[in-house]
Design an enzyme around this catalytic site. Sequence first.
Site, short mmCIF file in Angstrom:
data_model
loop_
_atom_site.label_atom_id
_atom_site.label_comp_id
_atom_site.label_asym_id
_atom_site.label_seq_id
_atom_site.Cartn_x
_atom_site.Cartn_y
_atom_site.Cartn_z
N VAL A 45 53.91 166.55 60.35
CA VAL A 45 52.97 167.61 59.98
C VAL A 45 51.61 167.42 60.64
CG1 VAL A 45 52.19 166.38 57.90
CG2 VAL A 45 52.06 168.89 57.97
N LYS A 46 51.31 166.20 61.04
CA LYS A 46 50.00 165.91 61.61
C LYS A 46 49.80 166.49 63.01
CE LYS A 46 48.15 163.59 58.19
NZ LYS A 46 46.92 164.05 57.51
#
Length: 335
Positions: A45-46
């Site tokens: 997700v980063k």
Amino acid sequence: MAAMAAQHLSELIGNTPLLRLRQLSEQTGCEIYGKCEFLNPGGSVKDRTALGILRAAEASGELRPGATIVEGTAGNTGIGLCVLANALGYRVRIVMPMNQSREKIEQLELLGADLSLVQATGYDDPKHYVHQAQALAEKLNRDEPGSAFWARQFDNIANCAIHRATTGQEIWTQTAGRVDGFICAVGTGGTLAGISQALKERNPAINIGLADPAGSALYSYYSSGELRTAGSSVAEGIGISHLTDNIAAAQVDLPFQIDDREALPLIYDLLRAEGLCLGGSSAINMAGAVRLARELGPGSTVVTILCDLGTRYQSKIFNPAFLRAKGLPVPAWMR
């Protein structure tokens, strides 16, 4: 066909699918979905955080062509920054606590990061990895003004902004607006803040939950107004003891504190029964989704984040010796 092809790696970030988590849905009588953020090109997700920060810095002129990106990270944001930096023509210097998984350290080295491993300390310690990253960026800019950009993921609201513009919008669209609750853990606060804003502005009745691991202070803060910590968790990259500018923008209705003993069995069962191997932060998120679903009642639709794959933590949470050393139960199939 060529006209449909992505023209740049950055175009592959986002638009991840939702996956119905069958066991959790059946156990709760709700529809529980995970957003498959492990499908981003950097594997987590980063990647969204990294893209939002870099594009905002390019637009403002903070990030100049050929500059060095500096960041303090538990790993995934650093990996996302390296993937994008390689595609965009930047260098990356990463400061990371040495207690993070071997697999993340090796991936950062593979991607070409100039990696500094430091002792894991509390945020109030000047030697905390975030403060050391700031000091490094400042030194580089003293030596050569404008040569370094400190990404500052915890307090850079470009983090929250990209999740509001993309992740939250995607969840709304993918559920056709029929979402009753969203929940996730917090590393910087950007994901929870951005998604909560996007969903609440479309339907203020949507319940936003916080899944906080033991050892983090946010459950205490949202429950009592005080930052207090207790216990610890093996989940990496989540759980903080201070308020960031990103978490300050989150709209939290229901905080839950999640213990590793409650969370880890969910990813072990998921691997064996549904074929997907996820990391510790996803375990905390899934346990939070179960808690929120039970709070909202049967028939509700709950979404959470599946942050990254378990292969990034094989030496830890999929290692029986590590689990025994931490006093955590080992699944029968892993013995």
